[in-house]
Scaffold this active site. Structure first.
Site, PDB file in Angstrom:
ATOM      1  N   ASN A 159       0.876  -1.173   0.000  1.00 30.40           N
ATOM      2  CA  ASN A 159       0.000   0.000   0.000  1.00 30.40           C
ATOM      3  C   ASN A 159       0.914   1.223   0.000  1.00 30.40           C
ATOM      4  O   ASN A 159       1.399   1.644   1.041  1.00 30.40           O
ATOM      5  CB  ASN A 159      -0.891   0.013   1.247  1.00 30.40           C
ATOM      6  CG  ASN A 159      -1.822  -1.188   1.265  1.00 30.40           C
ATOM      7  OD1 ASN A 159      -2.517  -1.468   0.300  1.00 30.40           O
ATOM      8  ND2 ASN A 159      -1.820  -1.924   2.371  1.00 30.40           N
ATOM      9  N   GLU A 241      -8.199  -3.290  -2.713  1.00 23.38           N
ATOM     10  CA  GLU A 241      -8.404  -2.558  -1.456  1.00 23.38           C
ATOM     11  C   GLU A 241      -8.116  -1.055  -1.641  1.00 23.38           C
ATOM     12  O   GLU A 241      -7.324  -0.465  -0.924  1.00 23.38           O
ATOM     13  CB  GLU A 241      -7.549  -3.172  -0.339  1.00 23.38           C
ATOM     14  CG  GLU A 241      -7.945  -4.622  -0.063  1.00 23.38           C
ATOM     15  CD  GLU A 241      -7.197  -5.281   1.081  1.00 23.38           C
ATOM     16  OE1 GLU A 241      -6.053  -4.885   1.353  1.00 23.38           O
ATOM     17  OE2 GLU A 241      -7.766  -6.198   1.691  1.00 23.38           O
ATOM     18  N   ARG A 291     -16.271 -14.107  -2.570  1.00 16.92           N
ATOM     19  CA  ARG A 291     -14.912 -13.543  -2.649  1.00 16.92           C
ATOM     20  C   ARG A 291     -13.837 -14.539  -3.094  1.00 16.92           C
ATOM     21  O   ARG A 291     -12.966 -14.166  -3.886  1.00 16.92           O
ATOM     22  CB  ARG A 291     -14.562 -12.892  -1.302  1.00 16.92           C
ATOM     23  CG  ARG A 291     -13.122 -12.452  -1.234  1.00 16.92           C
ATOM     24  CD  ARG A 291     -12.871 -11.556  -0.057  1.00 16.92           C
ATOM     25  NE  ARG A 291     -11.445 -11.527   0.246  1.00 16.92           N
ATOM     26  CZ  ARG A 291     -10.900 -10.886   1.264  1.00 16.92           C
ATOM     27  NH1 ARG A 291     -11.679 -10.205   2.089  1.00 16.92           N
ATOM     28  NH2 ARG A 291      -9.609 -10.903   1.474  1.00 16.92           N
ATOM     29  N   ASP A 320      -7.273 -14.831   2.246  1.00 20.88           N
ATOM     30  CA  ASP A 320      -6.261 -13.874   2.703  1.00 20.88           C
ATOM     31  C   ASP A 320      -5.494 -14.448   3.894  1.00 20.88           C
ATOM     32  O   ASP A 320      -5.708 -14.013   5.019  1.00 20.88           O
ATOM     33  CB  ASP A 320      -6.976 -12.571   3.103  1.00 20.88           C
ATOM     34  CG  ASP A 320      -6.021 -11.467   3.459  1.00 20.88           C
ATOM     35  OD1 ASP A 320      -4.816 -11.625   3.206  1.00 20.88           O
ATOM     36  OD2 ASP A 320      -6.475 -10.446   4.002  1.00 20.88           O
ATOM     37  N   GLU A 348      -0.491 -12.233  10.902  1.00 20.99           N
ATOM     38  CA  GLU A 348      -1.661 -11.358  10.962  1.00 20.99           C
ATOM     39  C   GLU A 348      -2.894 -12.088  11.508  1.00 20.99           C
ATOM     40  O   GLU A 348      -3.545 -11.607  12.421  1.00 20.99           O
ATOM     41  CB  GLU A 348      -1.950 -10.794   9.566  1.00 20.99           C
ATOM     42  CG  GLU A 348      -3.201  -9.951   9.524  1.00 20.99           C
ATOM     43  CD  GLU A 348      -3.505  -9.379   8.151  1.00 20.99           C
ATOM     44  OE1 GLU A 348      -2.703  -9.557   7.215  1.00 20.99           O
ATOM     45  OE2 GLU A 348      -4.567  -8.728   8.026  1.00 20.99           O
ATOM     46  N   TRP A 478     -16.495  -6.949   3.437  1.00 20.97           N
ATOM     47  CA  TRP A 478     -15.268  -7.566   2.930  1.00 20.97           C
ATOM     48  C   TRP A 478     -15.481  -8.928   2.251  1.00 20.97           C
ATOM     49  O   TRP A 478     -14.516  -9.584   1.858  1.00 20.97           O
ATOM     50  CB  TRP A 478     -14.257  -7.738   4.068  1.00 20.97           C
ATOM     51  CG  TRP A 478     -13.857  -6.448   4.696  1.00 20.97           C
ATOM     52  CD1 TRP A 478     -14.381  -5.898   5.833  1.00 20.97           C
ATOM     53  CD2 TRP A 478     -12.870  -5.522   4.225  1.00 20.97           C
ATOM     54  NE1 TRP A 478     -13.770  -4.684   6.102  1.00 20.97           N
ATOM     55  CE2 TRP A 478     -12.841  -4.439   5.127  1.00 20.97           C
ATOM     56  CE3 TRP A 478     -12.008  -5.512   3.128  1.00 20.97           C
ATOM     57  CZ2 TRP A 478     -11.977  -3.345   4.966  1.00 20.97           C
ATOM     58  CZ3 TRP A 478     -11.142  -4.432   2.970  1.00 20.97           C
ATOM     59  CH2 TRP A 478     -11.143  -3.366   3.878  1.00 20.97           C
TER      60      TRP A 478
HETATM   61  C1  GCU Z   1      -4.762  -8.004   4.104  1.00 20.59           C
HETATM   62  C2  GCU Z   1      -4.196  -7.155   5.205  1.00 20.59           C
HETATM   63  C3  GCU Z   1      -3.809  -5.802   4.693  1.00 20.59           C
HETATM   64  C4  GCU Z   1      -2.912  -5.915   3.469  1.00 20.59           C
HETATM   65  C5  GCU Z   1      -3.548  -6.826   2.431  1.00 20.59           C
HETATM   66  C6  GCU Z   1      -2.643  -7.123   1.253  1.00 20.59           C
HETATM   67  O1  GCU Z   1      -6.001  -7.499   3.681  1.00 20.59           O
HETATM   68  O2  GCU Z   1      -5.124  -7.029   6.251  1.00 20.59           O
HETATM   69  O3  GCU Z   1      -3.158  -5.124   5.742  1.00 20.59           O
HETATM   70  O4  GCU Z   1      -2.698  -4.664   2.919  1.00 20.59           O
HETATM   71  O5  GCU Z   1      -3.867  -8.043   3.022  1.00 20.59           O
HETATM   72  O6  GCU Z   1      -2.163  -8.261   1.156  1.00 20.59           O
HETATM   73  O7  GCU Z   1      -2.433  -6.275   0.415  1.00 20.59           O
END
Ligand code: GCU
Length: 614
Positions: A159, A241, A291, A320, A348, A478
Site C-alpha cells: 500500500n 483494497e 470472494r 487472505d 496477521e 469484505w
Molecule cells: C490483508 C491485510 C492488509 C494488506 C492486504 C494485502 O487485507 O489485512 O493489511 O494490505 O492483506 O495483502 O495487500
C-alpha cells in the site's frame, strides 16, 4: 563458549562481519573465517566459479574441504558448510542450486517507520519519512537472509501511501545506500510502486496505454537502475483494497502490468503484480458474489497475456492468509503465466507472533495440492521489525529460517528444517530440543483447533485480527461470511451453490464437492452443513466444534508446561513464557466465545457435559 556464540547466530543475531566486503564472494570468505573460528574448524579452500551464479558445491578430498561456487553461490556454499558443521551434519553433497530463482521477502514497512501488520516493532530502515538504519543491524539482517538464501527484499508496503512514492524519486540516493548495505549478502532490493504515480507529475492520466504514461515509467525505471544497477524490480498492488489501477481506465491487468514490465525489461528487472483483487465493498445480503472466486475470475481470462518478465503474485489461498484455506485455484489453473506464490510470515491472522504458529508443516502440506513447478518464484510477507528480537517471538525466527529453506527447496522436510533451526539457535540437550520441535510441529494444528472451526475463517476481531469475534466480519463489506444460523453453518461452494469449487481441476473439484471426500478440515469452507451432520468418526459437527475447542486449550496448557521445562537462554526464556501466558488467555477466550456462540445458536449441549458459558 565459541560454539555458543555460533549457536545464537540465527535468532539472537550474533556478531555479523562488518559489511566491508563488496560482493557475496568476498563475504563468503569473511563468513568462513569467522564461522570456522567460532566452531574451532580450519577454513575450507574456496574457488569462485564465474558463471555458476547461485550454484555451489562442497567436496572433500585429501582431508581438505573445498567449496566452489558462483557469485553469490560461494556465499550459499559457505553458509551451507557452516550450518552443517554447527548442526553436526554432513555438508550437502553434489552441486546445489535453489529451486526458485527469485526468493523474496515483502516488507510492509511505511516511510513513517510503522509496519503494516508488523508484530516485531518499527521498521528497520524507515523513520520520519526517510531512510534511517543502523549499519550493524542491517549487516546482521543481511547475514540472516543470505544464510537461508533469501535474495530479494521489497523494502516498502504494497500500500504505497504517505509519500512512499518518493522512494523511486528523490529518495533514490538513500535507497541506493541501503542496496549497498545488503549487496554483500546476495540480497537485491525491490520497491512497491503506485500505479497512479504519473498523476503526481502533472500527467492527466495514468492510463497504461497512454504513450506519455509509458514514457514516464521508462524514465523512472532508467533512473532507478542508474542508481542501483542490480535492483530486482517493482511490486504492484493495483485495483485492490482501494489502490489505483488499470480498471480506472477500462484496461485489463495484463495491459497494466505489461506497460510497467516494458519499462523495467531493458534493465533485466521483474514486475511483480499482485493478484489480490476482489470486491471489498460487498453487500452481505448479496449471496451471488463469493470472494474466493475473485482472483481466478479476474486473471484466468488473461492467462498467457503477460510479458515474460511479469510475475503474477498469488496468495496461497483464495481468501487472505487464513489459518485453513484450500490452495488458490489461480495457482493451479494459470499454466501460461509466470506465477509467484505469496505466503505471510507476519502472523496477521495466525497469532501476532504471540501465539506459537510454526509454518513449515503448512508449507509441506501445500505441496499436496500445489506442485512446486506450478510457480516460478516465492514471496513472503516479512515478520521482521526493529525490536531486540527482530521477529517478536524468538521462535517466530523459525518461520523466516523455514521460509528460506522451503524457497530454496520446496520439498524440504518440515521437521528437519525446524530441528536445524533449533540446533543453530539453542544449545539444548537432545530431549529438550525434540520437545521444542514437537511443540512447533503441532503449533499450527493447535491454533487451528481453538480458533475458527473447519475452514470457516474470519471469526477474528475485525481490524486488529487477534482474538475471537464470531460475527465481527459477518455483516461487513469484505466478502467474509459464514452465515451461521440455528440450523446450519458455512457456505455452499459446490456447483449448486456459489460454484467456487468448479474453478479447480476435475479431480480436486470432485474431491471437495463431495462431503464424503472433502478433507474434514475444509468441510465448512466448501459446504453448508447442519449441526447434526455426521463427521467420519460418528461425532456430530457441533460436537466436533466443541471438542476441538476444548482440546485446543488443553494442548496449549501442555505446551506451557513443556516450554517451562526447557533450559532456554535469557532473554528468550522469559519472553517466550510471557507470550505463552498471553496465548493461553487467548486460547481460552477463543474456546469460550466460539463454543458459547454455537451453543446459543444451536441449543445443542456438549455430549461430555463440559462447561459452556451462557
Ligand atoms: C490483508 C491485510 C492488509 C494488506 C492486504 C494485502 O487485507 O489485512 O493489511 O494490505 O492483506 O495483502 O495487500
Amino acid at each position: 563458549m565459541k560454539r555458543e556464540k555460533w549457536r545464537g547466530w540465527l535468532t539472537r543475531f550474533g556478531e555479523a562481519p562488518s559489511a566491508e566486503a563488496g560482493s557475496p564472494s568476498d563475504m563468503a570468505l569473511l563468513e568462513l573465517a569467522n564461522g570456522c573460528a567460532a566452531l574451532g574448524l580450519s577454513v575450507p579452500e574456496t574457488r569462485l566459479c564465474p558463471g555458476w551464479g547461485e550454484d555451489f558445491e562442497i567436496s572433500l578430498s585429501d582431508c581438505r574441504v573445498r567449496i566452489a561456487g558462483g557469485d553469490p553461490g560461494l556465499l550459499y556454499g559457505a553458509y551451507a558448510y557452516l550450518t552443517a558443521m554447527a548442526c553436526g551434519e554432513a555438508p550437502p553433497a553434489g552441486r546445489r542450486h535453489p529451486y526458485y530463482p527469485l526468493r523474496m521477502l515483502d516488507c510492509w514497512d511505511n516511510l513513517d517507520g510503522s509496519v503494516e501488520r508488523g508484530y516485531s516493532g518499527r521498521s528497520l530502515w524507515f523513520e520520519g519519512g526517510a531512510l534511517r538504519w543502523d549499519p550493524a543491524r542491517i549487516a546482521t539482517l543481511g547475514r540472516l537472509l543470505g544464510s537461508v538464501g533469501v535474495n530479494a527484499l521489497c523494502v516498502n508496503n504494497v500500500n504505497v501511501r504517505d509519500g512512499a512514492q518518493a522512494l523511486i524519486e528523490e529518495l533514490l540516493p538513500e535507497l541506493a545506500r541501503l542496496a549497498e548495505a545488503f549487496r554483500p549478502f546476495g540480497v537485491r532490493l525491490m520497491a512497491s510502486v503506485d500505479f497512479s504515480q504519473p498523476l503526481m507529475h502533472g500527467l492527466p492520466t495514468a492510463d497504461p496505454l497512454d504513450p506519455d504514461v509509458a514514457a514516464w515509467w521508462r524514465v523512472r525505471a532508467d533512473a532507478v537502475w542508474a542508481a542501483i544497477p542490480d535492483f530486482a524490480g517493482f511490486v504492484v498492488k493495483a485495483d485492490s483494497e482501494h489502490r489505483p489501477g488499470p480498471f480506472t481506465y477500462g484496461r485489463t491487468h495484463a495491459e497494466g502490468a505489461n506497460m510497467l514490465a516494458r519499462a523495467v525489461a531493458p534493465h533485466g528487472g521483474k514486475l511483480v503484480w499482485r493478484a489480490f483483487v476482489y470486491d471489498c465493498a460487498q453487500d452481505w445480503r448479496d449471496h451471488s458474489t463469493d470472494r474466493p472466486k475473485a482472483a481466478y475470475d479476474t486473471y484466468m481470462p488473461l492467462d498467457g497475456q503477460f510479458d515474460d518478465n511479469v510475475l503474477l503474485q498469488v496468495k496461497h489461498g483464495p481468501y487472505d492468509f487464513q489459518v485453513r484455506e484450500p490452495v488458490s485455484p489461480a495457482l493451479l489453473g494459470m499454466r501460461d503465466t509466470a506465477l509467484a506464490l505469496e505466503v505471510q510470515l507476519a502472523q496477521e491472522y495466525t497469532g501476532h507472533q504471540i501465539d506459537l504458529y510454526a509454518m513449515p508443516p503448512m508449507w509441506a502440506e501445500l505441496r499436496e495440492t500445489l506442485p512446486p513447478e506450478n510457480v516460478r518464484a516465492v514471496a513472503a510477507v516479512s515478520n521482521l521489525g526493529r525490536d531486540d528480537c527482530m521477529t517478536g517471538h524468538p521462535f517466530a525466527a523459525a518461520n523466516l529460517f523455514g521460509y528460506g529453506r522451503f524457497a530454496w527447496d520446496p520439498m524440504s522436510d518440515p521437521r528437519r528444517v525446524l530441528v536445524q533451526w533449533a540446533k543453530l539457535t539453542y544449545a539444548l540437550p537432545e530431549a529438550q530440543r525434540d520437545a521444542l520441535v514437537d511443540m512447533l510441529m503441532d503449533s499450527r494444528a493447535v491454533y487451528e483447533k481453538y480458533t475458527a472451526p473447519l475452514g470457516l475463517n474470519w471469526m477474528v476481531r475485525p481490524g486488529v485480527h487477534y482474538g475471537p469475534s464470531p460475527e465481527g466480519y459477518e455483516y461487513d463489506l469484505w466478502g467474509t461470511y459464514h452465515r451461521a444460523d440455528r440450523n446450519a453453518v458455512g457456505i455452499d461452494r459446490t456447483a449448486a451453490g456459489t460454484g467456487y469449487v468448479c474453478q479447480y481441476p476435475d479431480a480436486l473439484r470432485d474431491l471437495y464437492a463431495d462431503t464424503d471426500t472433502c478433507p474434514e478440515k475444509l468441510l465448512l469452507f466448501f459446504h453448508r452443513l447442519p449441526y447434526d451432520f455426521r463427521m467420519r468418526d460418528g461425532r456430530t459437527l457441533i460436537q466436533r466444534i466443541y471438542d476441538d475447542h476444548f482440546e485446543g486449550v488443553e494442548q496449549v496448557e501442555r505446551m506451557a508446561e513443556t516450554l517451562a521445562s526447557l533450559d532456554l537462554p535469557e532473554p528468550d526464556r522469559t519472553e517466550a513464557l510471557r507470550r505463552m501466558d498471553m496465548q493461553l488467555a487467548n486460547a481460552r477466550e477463543w474456546r469460550d466465545v466460539i463454543n458459547t456462540y454455537f451453543h446459543r445458536l444451536s441449543g445443542v449441549e456438549d455430549a461430555r457435559g463440559r462447561k459452556i458459558y451462557q
